[in-house]
Enzyme design. Structure first.
Site, mmCIF file in Angstrom:
data_model
loop_
_atom_site.group_PDB
_atom_site.id
_atom_site.type_symbol
_atom_site.label_atom_id
_atom_site.label_comp_id
_atom_site.label_asym_id
_atom_site.label_seq_id
_atom_site.Cartn_x
_atom_site.Cartn_y
_atom_site.Cartn_z
ATOM 1 N N VAL A 1 24.734 -40.828 -8.271
ATOM 2 C CA VAL A 1 26.406 -40.382 -9.125
ATOM 3 C C VAL A 1 26.100 -41.201 -9.847
ATOM 4 O O VAL A 1 27.433 -41.209 -10.519
ATOM 5 C CB VAL A 1 27.476 -40.921 -7.648
ATOM 6 C CG1 VAL A 1 27.188 -40.125 -6.465
ATOM 7 C CG2 VAL A 1 27.542 -42.188 -7.738
ATOM 8 N N SER B 1 39.530 -48.400 -1.605
ATOM 9 C CA SER B 1 39.673 -49.913 -1.090
ATOM 10 C C SER B 1 40.068 -50.792 -0.379
ATOM 11 O O SER B 1 41.227 -50.946 -1.704
ATOM 12 C CB SER B 1 38.499 -50.408 -0.886
ATOM 13 O OG SER B 1 38.068 -51.535 -0.527
ATOM 14 N N TYR C 1 33.247 -54.865 -7.231
ATOM 15 C CA TYR C 1 33.737 -54.665 -6.660
ATOM 16 C C TYR C 1 35.437 -54.870 -6.280
ATOM 17 O O TYR C 1 35.789 -52.946 -7.042
ATOM 18 C CB TYR C 1 33.443 -55.137 -5.381
ATOM 19 C CG TYR C 1 33.660 -54.200 -3.484
ATOM 20 C CD1 TYR C 1 33.015 -52.918 -3.558
ATOM 21 C CD2 TYR C 1 34.599 -54.243 -2.930
ATOM 22 C CE1 TYR C 1 32.944 -52.151 -2.667
ATOM 23 C CE2 TYR C 1 35.363 -53.556 -1.702
ATOM 24 C CZ TYR C 1 34.201 -51.880 -1.580
ATOM 25 O OH TYR C 1 34.310 -51.583 -0.696
ATOM 26 N N ALA D 1 37.298 -55.303 -8.853
ATOM 27 C CA ALA D 1 37.439 -54.476 -10.179
ATOM 28 C C ALA D 1 36.824 -52.334 -9.882
ATOM 29 O O ALA D 1 37.987 -51.508 -11.138
ATOM 30 C CB ALA D 1 36.188 -54.826 -11.325
ATOM 31 N N SER D 2 36.464 -52.443 -9.939
ATOM 32 C CA SER D 2 35.492 -51.173 -9.277
ATOM 33 C C SER D 2 36.542 -50.277 -8.899
ATOM 34 O O SER D 2 37.318 -49.500 -8.775
ATOM 35 C CB SER D 2 34.687 -50.724 -8.703
ATOM 36 O OG SER D 2 34.264 -51.297 -7.336
ATOM 37 N N LYS D 3 37.465 -51.054 -7.303
ATOM 38 C CA LYS D 3 37.913 -50.132 -7.110
ATOM 39 C C LYS D 3 39.394 -50.084 -7.435
ATOM 40 O O LYS D 3 40.040 -49.006 -6.911
ATOM 41 C CB LYS D 3 37.663 -50.578 -5.379
ATOM 42 C CG LYS D 3 36.517 -50.580 -4.548
ATOM 43 C CD LYS D 3 36.396 -49.277 -4.184
ATOM 44 C CE LYS D 3 35.478 -49.148 -3.704
ATOM 45 N NZ LYS D 3 34.688 -47.573 -2.726
ATOM 46 N N ILE E 1 35.819 -50.865 7.913
ATOM 47 C CA ILE E 1 35.027 -49.916 8.562
ATOM 48 C C ILE E 1 33.857 -50.812 9.281
ATOM 49 O O ILE E 1 33.465 -51.069 8.374
ATOM 50 C CB ILE E 1 34.858 -48.637 7.388
ATOM 51 C CG1 ILE E 1 35.418 -48.448 7.040
ATOM 52 C CG2 ILE E 1 34.995 -47.540 9.024
ATOM 53 C CD1 ILE E 1 36.008 -47.572 6.051
HETATM 54 P P1 NAP Z 1 27.158 -46.767 3.559
HETATM 55 O O1 NAP Z 1 27.341 -47.129 5.374
HETATM 56 O O2 NAP Z 1 26.271 -48.609 2.694
HETATM 57 O O3 NAP Z 1 27.482 -45.890 2.544
HETATM 58 C C1 NAP Z 1 27.696 -45.460 1.448
HETATM 59 C C2 NAP Z 1 26.126 -45.135 1.271
HETATM 60 O O4 NAP Z 1 26.107 -43.943 -0.424
HETATM 61 C C3 NAP Z 1 24.889 -45.081 1.559
HETATM 62 O O5 NAP Z 1 24.065 -44.044 2.115
HETATM 63 C C4 NAP Z 1 24.406 -45.798 0.086
HETATM 64 O O6 NAP Z 1 23.088 -45.184 -0.534
HETATM 65 C C5 NAP Z 1 24.948 -44.296 -0.720
HETATM 66 N N1 NAP Z 1 24.843 -45.173 -2.299
HETATM 67 C C6 NAP Z 1 24.456 -45.930 -3.050
HETATM 68 N N2 NAP Z 1 24.610 -45.946 -4.538
HETATM 69 C C7 NAP Z 1 24.596 -44.805 -4.222
HETATM 70 C C8 NAP Z 1 24.359 -43.580 -5.908
HETATM 71 N N3 NAP Z 1 24.387 -44.585 -6.836
HETATM 72 N N4 NAP Z 1 24.049 -42.746 -6.060
HETATM 73 C C9 NAP Z 1 25.010 -41.936 -4.838
HETATM 74 N N5 NAP Z 1 24.418 -41.880 -3.338
HETATM 75 C C10 NAP Z 1 24.253 -43.802 -3.336
HETATM 76 O O7 NAP Z 1 28.922 -47.778 3.011
HETATM 77 P P2 NAP Z 1 30.206 -47.276 3.932
HETATM 78 O O8 NAP Z 1 30.844 -48.480 4.539
HETATM 79 O O9 NAP Z 1 30.150 -46.200 4.675
HETATM 80 O O10 NAP Z 1 30.982 -46.836 2.237
HETATM 81 C C11 NAP Z 1 31.574 -45.861 1.745
HETATM 82 C C12 NAP Z 1 32.883 -46.003 0.695
HETATM 83 O O11 NAP Z 1 33.773 -46.304 1.644
HETATM 84 C C13 NAP Z 1 31.988 -47.078 -0.233
HETATM 85 O O12 NAP Z 1 32.715 -46.866 -1.649
HETATM 86 C C14 NAP Z 1 32.886 -48.111 -0.103
HETATM 87 O O13 NAP Z 1 33.237 -48.915 -0.743
HETATM 88 C C15 NAP Z 1 34.098 -47.690 0.569
HETATM 89 N N6 NAP Z 1 34.465 -49.185 1.341
HETATM 90 C C16 NAP Z 1 34.233 -49.608 2.267
HETATM 91 C C17 NAP Z 1 34.528 -50.306 3.339
HETATM 92 C C18 NAP Z 1 34.167 -50.929 4.953
HETATM 93 O O14 NAP Z 1 34.364 -51.652 5.382
HETATM 94 N N7 NAP Z 1 33.354 -50.087 5.444
HETATM 95 C C19 NAP Z 1 35.639 -50.408 3.194
HETATM 96 C C20 NAP Z 1 36.919 -50.512 2.421
HETATM 97 C C21 NAP Z 1 36.148 -49.274 1.313
HETATM 98 P P3 NAP Z 1 21.683 -46.800 0.137
HETATM 99 O O15 NAP Z 1 22.009 -47.057 1.429
HETATM 100 O O16 NAP Z 1 20.835 -46.783 -0.387
HETATM 101 O O17 NAP Z 1 22.760 -48.027 -0.754
#
Ligand code: NAP
Length: 254
Positions: free
Chosen positions: A69, A146, A159, A161-163, A192
């Protein structure tokens, strides 16, 4: 499967990034269970293909695409292939994201750039590629921000700053396309239970108590719980929502 009695996305095509894992995987499954044809986008195409396979086995329609992305050419190619295969995308959910704790004074430039590049620039690039399709008949975008986009936290400068950027990018796009039948909203989750959270480690020498404020007394949320909220916002039931930043964080940002 949750949502199996709802068919709010029948006849629609949804693009979900980060669909190989965690929240993206749960969101892809939820939208497909409600009738969407889902483009499962991820850097790790095998993981996205596994999600698409599981959706197919459950009776849904999905196809996997390898997209970085943060790379404009990869995004362009992936979105146009998805539109060709599955039809005009009218829903985009930007779930792809990365993060890492670090002492800011020691953080390598590459780590800063990658986190901003995936979380913020990647969200913009995906929106930019999908918007021309949405302008031909409407659509909506749900960005995953987030709690870290709404509050400060230690060891998380890139993180946060990005969010924070995703939060105001959401408002800017919502305003720009307000009269063009395109809604743009963000969901701001707290903790999560996904593989991402297991990758966050307190940096060497840091006091773990410094991140105690990131834990809710309500515990953690599940990917399915957040996906249900995303589905509501992306469906016609969310018709009146645009520019909204919806927290689901166990009260972290009260
Ligand atoms: P996750 O399980 O790590 O899933 C994220 C997916 O995105 C992974 O498959 C990852 O691949 C993929 N990805 C990473 N870089 C990418 C790129 N350049 N292009 C395409 N895909 C890419 O994380 P998640 O917890 O589900 O998080 C999903 C979203 O929720 C994120 O934006 C995260 O910041 C946000 N969020 C999560 C939490 C939490 O507590 N989990 C809380 C607040 C917000 P890789 O495995 O290779 O990295």
């Amino acid at each position: 499967m949750p949502g199996e009695n709802l068919r709010r996305f029948e006849g629609r095509t949804a693009v979900v990034t980060g669909a190989g894992s965690g929240l993206g995987k749960a969101t892809a499954a939820r939208l497909a269970a409600e009738g969407a044809s889902v483009a499962c986008v991820d850097l790790v195409v095998d993981a996205a293909a596994e999600t698409a396979k599981e959706i197919g086995a459950a009776g849904g329609t999905a196809k996997a695409y390898r997209v970085d992305v943060s790379d404009p050419a990869s995004v362009r190619d992936g979105v146009s292939a998805a539109a060709q295969d599955l039809g005009r995308p009218s829903v985009l959910v930007n779930c792809a994201g990365i993060g890492k704790f670090a002492h800011s004074h020691e953080m390598p430039f590459e780590d800063w750039s990658r986190i901003i590049g995936v979380n913020l620039t990647g969200t913009f690039l995906m929106a930019q590629a999908v918007l021309p399709h949405m302008l031909e008949g409407g659509g909506n975008i749900v960005n995953i921000a987030s709690n870290a986009g709404l509050m400060g936290a230690p060891f998380s400068a890139a993180y946060c700053a990005s969010k924070g950027g995703v939060v105001n990018l959401t408002r800017a796009l919502a305003d720009e396309y307000l009269r063009k039948n395109v809604r743009v909203n963000a969901v701001a989750p707290g903790m999560i239970d996904t593989p991402l959270t297991n990758k966050f480690e307190v940096p060497a020498g840091a006091n773990p108590k410094a991140i105690a404020k990131l834990a809710s007394p309500l515990g953690v949320s599940s990917p399915a719980e957040v996906a249900a909220l995303v589905a509501f916002i992306a469906s016609d039931e969310g018709r009146y929502m645009t520019g909204s930043i919806v927290s689901i964080d166990g009260g972290l940002t009260i």
